[in-house]
Design an enzyme around this catalytic site. Structure first.
Site, PDB file in Angstrom:
ATOM      1  N   GLU A   1      32.424  34.651  37.869  1.00 53.10           N
ATOM      2  CA  GLU A   1      31.913  35.478  38.932  1.00 53.10           C
ATOM      3  C   GLU A   1      31.030  36.622  38.460  1.00 53.10           C
ATOM      4  O   GLU A   1      31.350  37.744  38.811  1.00 53.10           O
ATOM      5  CB  GLU A   1      33.063  36.081  40.084  1.00 53.10           C
ATOM      6  CG  GLU A   1      33.689  34.629  40.652  1.00 53.10           C
ATOM      7  CD  GLU A   1      34.270  35.174  41.876  1.00 53.10           C
ATOM      8  OE1 GLU A   1      35.011  36.132  41.909  1.00 53.10           O
ATOM      9  OE2 GLU A   1      34.788  34.276  42.771  1.00 53.10           O
TER      10      GLU A   1
ATOM     11  N   GLU B   1      35.029  27.003  42.185  1.00 57.77           N
ATOM     12  CA  GLU B   1      36.380  27.251  43.112  1.00 57.77           C
ATOM     13  C   GLU B   1      36.157  27.186  44.542  1.00 57.77           C
ATOM     14  O   GLU B   1      35.133  27.492  45.140  1.00 57.77           O
ATOM     15  CB  GLU B   1      36.535  28.992  43.102  1.00 57.77           C
ATOM     16  CG  GLU B   1      37.222  29.397  41.522  1.00 57.77           C
ATOM     17  CD  GLU B   1      37.344  30.907  41.395  1.00 57.77           C
ATOM     18  OE1 GLU B   1      37.681  31.350  42.390  1.00 57.77           O
ATOM     19  OE2 GLU B   1      37.460  31.384  40.315  1.00 57.77           O
TER      20      GLU B   1
HETATM   21  C1  BGP Z   1      37.670  34.581  43.120  1.00 56.38           C
HETATM   22  C2  BGP Z   1      38.441  34.772  41.643  1.00 56.38           C
HETATM   23  C3  BGP Z   1      39.799  34.208  41.502  1.00 56.38           C
HETATM   24  C4  BGP Z   1      40.469  33.774  42.924  1.00 56.38           C
HETATM   25  C5  BGP Z   1      39.757  33.444  44.021  1.00 56.38           C
HETATM   26  C6  BGP Z   1      40.760  33.778  45.093  1.00 56.38           C
HETATM   27  O1  BGP Z   1      37.071  35.398  43.303  1.00 56.38           O
HETATM   28  O2  BGP Z   1      37.378  34.141  40.727  1.00 56.38           O
HETATM   29  O3  BGP Z   1      40.308  34.517  40.394  1.00 56.38           O
HETATM   30  O4  BGP Z   1      41.646  34.584  42.526  1.00 56.38           O
HETATM   31  O5  BGP Z   1      38.835  34.440  44.176  1.00 56.38           O
HETATM   32  O6  BGP Z   1      40.850  34.957  45.513  1.00 56.38           O
HETATM   33  P1  BGP Z   1      42.424  35.607  45.929  1.00 56.38           P
HETATM   34  O7  BGP Z   1      43.275  35.332  44.765  1.00 56.38           O
HETATM   35  O8  BGP Z   1      41.866  37.040  45.897  1.00 56.38           O
HETATM   36  O9  BGP Z   1      42.948  34.752  47.075  1.00 56.38           O
END
Ligand code: BGP
Length: 481
Positions: A176, A380
């Site tokens: 990201e 993701e």
């Molecule tokens: C993205 C990140 C991840 C992950 C995901 C979900 O932005 O790359 O590391 O955590 O989000 O977010 P969260 O864990 O805050 O629910």
């Protein structure tokens, strides 16, 4: 109707700091992620710089993937994973970031993980920095704001490229990368410390946009250098971008809303991948920098590096879409792990307030493919939700299956639209620590892990209903959704 191509890369994604645990074992140094306490969506995670015994640090043990990787990879294989997106903890390889020699035990751990994946015919897709820079680089050098960090990162890349070249082909230099476009993530993404670096989200108060943009510029130079170096070590290495794509919609058809969204989308979602895939800053960047009094430290040689070190494929995370408007919508906002937006009356939201928008994924796939014309991967996507373990040990997560089904249908439509989609790695394929809240109860996995928000539990792995659904989906290459 066109569908997923043969060899489509179905799989799952995790990040070292959210799953490995073993934060101080076998020579690992502290990373920026290790300074984050647990929190909730109402209470931000604190950043303490040193571990303070008054707080709980969920990454310390996480789901202890470090000691369970064989069992976990066997479960991934049972679902039929073709690919596993994982990250290497930089501080396991170079505990302080600036050490002269790498930590052999850290190198051995990932070699074992890759061997295990190979045994099960699972292709690794490796993120090189996923919110886990060695803390020392942040404290001593100011993180990515310092050009010295480029050299330290490239030394780390050189070590892992050489060590794992027989196991790994697909690399993502930065998770990201565009999160640094926002004034929220200076520390966790860039290692930038300010007096306000006390909570996960409050650096916005004393953000120095010039420093942040220069840090991002250094990241983009490092990205290109990593591509050049990697290909010189092994010519068939493939490098992916990774954008946190928060798709923006105008809240109304007011031309002012349309124009605002166009401009914000360019800066927020496109700028970084434009540099990574086109090899230079896009035309609109200059105005953005001028408006924000940003003066980039970018030499002629570095411009050449950006040109030479172009990435091969486009990847992104997709969780939600948000609305924007020139009008004030007051409290009608949604949340997200880095920034919410104006509520969309056509969408429902998750338990954590994230809008759910499968059609937005089809829209986004078409948008990014039209822009770049390179293979696209979704690295993701998923639903963070609470799960209930029934008395008989089963977990009926039909809400997660519904979410994923709708998103996979949208992907299939996008393939039929003509998008060259090559893979999908569902986020948190095994439950792990939430990045934004530090909770375990915000679960994304097909596999449940018995650990609670305070780190208590047996660490036992349990297959959820979605485990069987995903296995079927992979088995039929997306025919049986
Ligand atoms: C993205 C990140 C991840 C992950 C995901 C979900 O932005 O790359 O590391 O955590 O989000 O977010 P969260 O864990 O805050 O629910």
């Amino acid at each position: 109707m066109k569908s997923f191509k043969d060899g489509f890369l179905w799989g799952g994604a995790t990040a070292a700091n959210q799953c490995e645990g073993a934060y101080n074992i076998d020579g690992k140094g502290l990373s920026v992620a290790d300074t984050m306490t647990s929190g909730t969506s109402a209470e931000y995670r604190k950043i303490t710089l040193e571990q303070d015994s008054n707080y709980y640090y969920p990454g310390n043990n996480a789901i202890d993937f470090y000691h369970h990787y064989k069992e976990d990879i066997a479960l991934f294989a049972e679902m039929g994973f073709k690919v596993y997106r994982m990250s290497i903890a930089w501080s396991r390889i170079y505990p302080n970031g600036d050490d002269e020699v790498p930590n052999e035990k850290g190198l051995a751990f990932y070699a074992d993980v890759f061997k295990e994946l190979k045994k099960h015919n699972i292709e690794p897709l490796v993120t090189i920095q996923h919110n886990e820079m060695p803390l020392n680089i942040s404290l001593k050098y100011g993180g990515w704001a310092n050009k010295k960090t480029i050299d330290l990162y490239i030394r780390y890349c050189n070590t892992i490229f050489n060590a794992y070249k027989d196991y790994v082909k697909y690399w993502i230099p930065f998770n990201e990368v565009n999160d640094l476009m926002l004034p929220l993530c200076g520390f966790i993404h860039g290692g930038i410390l300010t007096p306000e670096t006390k909570y996960f989200e409050n650096e916005i108060k004393d953000d120095d946009v010039n420093r942040r943009m220069n840090a991002l510029n250094n990241v983009l130079i490092a990205n290109a250098k990593a591509v050049i170096l990697g290909k010189s070590i092994k010519s068939d290495f493939q490098f992916g971008t990774m954008t946190c794509h928060i798709t923006l919609y105008p809240r109304t058809c007011n031309p002012k809303d349309i124009f605002m969204v166009q401009q914000n989308d360019l800066v927020r979602n496109c700028l970084c991948s434009d540099v990574q895939l086109k090899g230079e800053y896009p035309y609109y960047a200059d105005k953005y920098f001028r408006d924000n009094k940003v003066v980039l430290d970018l030499s002629k040689e570095e411009k050449e590096i950006l040109k030479k070190g172009k990435s091969d494929f486009y990847t992104f995370s997709y969780y939600q879409t948000i609305c924007e408007s020139v009008e004030d919508y007051g409290d009608s906002t949604t949340s997200g792990n880095i920034m919410g937006g104006i509520e969309n009356p056509y969408l429902t939201v998750s338990e954590w307030g994230w809008p759910i928008d499968p059609l937005g994924l089809r829209y986004t796939l078409n948008k990014v493919y039209d822009r770049y014309h390179v293979p696209v991967m979704i690295t993701e996507n998923g639903l963070g939700a609470k799960d209930i373990v029934e008395e008989d040990g089963s977990i009926h997560d039909d809400y997660r299956i519904d979410y994923l089904k709708e998103h996979v249908k949208a992907m299939k439509e996008a393939v039929n639209d003509g998008v060259d989609l090559i893979g999908y790695t569902a986020w948190g394929c095994i439950d792990l620590v939430s990045m934004s809240t530090g909770q375990m109860t915000k679960r994304y996995g097909f596999i449940y892990v018995d650990v609670d928000d305070n780190g208590n539990g047996s660490f036992k792995r349990i297959k959820k209903d979605s485990f069987y659904w995903y296995r079927k989906l992979i088995e039929t290459n997306g025919k049986d959704i």
